[in-house]
Write a protein that holds these residues in place. Structure first.
Motif, mmCIF file in Angstrom:
data_model
loop_
_atom_site.group_PDB
_atom_site.id
_atom_site.type_symbol
_atom_site.label_atom_id
_atom_site.label_comp_id
_atom_site.label_asym_id
_atom_site.label_seq_id
_atom_site.Cartn_x
_atom_site.Cartn_y
_atom_site.Cartn_z
ATOM 1 N N SER A 9 -76.283 28.454 -107.670
ATOM 2 C CA SER A 9 -76.203 29.784 -108.443
ATOM 3 C C SER A 9 -77.304 30.725 -107.507
ATOM 4 O O SER A 9 -78.191 30.326 -107.130
ATOM 5 C CB SER A 9 -76.785 29.423 -109.816
ATOM 6 N N GLY A 10 -77.204 31.869 -107.876
ATOM 7 C CA GLY A 10 -77.858 33.084 -107.284
ATOM 8 C C GLY A 10 -79.572 32.964 -107.300
ATOM 9 O O GLY A 10 -79.841 32.545 -108.542
ATOM 10 N N LYS A 58 -76.852 33.301 -103.173
ATOM 11 C CA LYS A 58 -76.002 32.089 -103.579
ATOM 12 C C LYS A 58 -75.271 31.534 -102.480
ATOM 13 O O LYS A 58 -74.908 32.311 -101.631
ATOM 14 C CB LYS A 58 -75.109 32.498 -105.047
#
Length: 123
Positions: free
Chosen positions: A29-30, A118
């Motif tokens: 995830s970012g 990400k």
């Protein structure tokens, strides 16, 4: 699927996992420039960039991978004028290994972040 969580990277700021491991691919995830443990945003663009990349590396490590497994990176900047500075810092993390990458400018990021990164890594 296996959900990856580590305290060596900043905790998710919403209802999502730090990463998801599908066996063949790991989707991270970012990552913002938030410090693990405190959740405090690093001061300034360079420090946020390094922290975001450190968080990314820590999450990959929790999945048993390193930066050399990264196939693609997606970057979000609130100011495309910071692109040269981002590239210089990014090159410190990805010197010999050069994943595919996209960089886009966005109007805002969570928690007032200046950069978010990400990636997708392959086993």
């Amino acid at each position: 699927m296996r959900f990856i969580e580590t305290d060596k990277a900043a905790a998710a700021v919403g209802p999502y996992s730090q990463a998801v491991d599908t066996g063949a691919l790991v989707f991270v995830s970012g990552q913002l420039g938030l410090a693990p443990g405190t959740g405090e945003m690093a001061p300034g663009f360079a420090a946020q960039t390094r922290q975001a990349l450190d968080n990314l590396r820590a999450i990959l490590g929790a999945a048993g991978l390193g930066l050399d497994a990264v196939a693609v990176v997606e970057v979000f900047l609130t100011d495309m004028g910071a692109f040269p500075e981002f590239n210089a810092i990014y090159a410190e993390f990805f010197s010999g290994h050069k994943p595919a990458r996209a960089v886009v400018e966005v109007s805002a990021l969570p928690k007032g972040g200046l950069v978010e990164v990400k990636c997708t890594a392959a086993r």
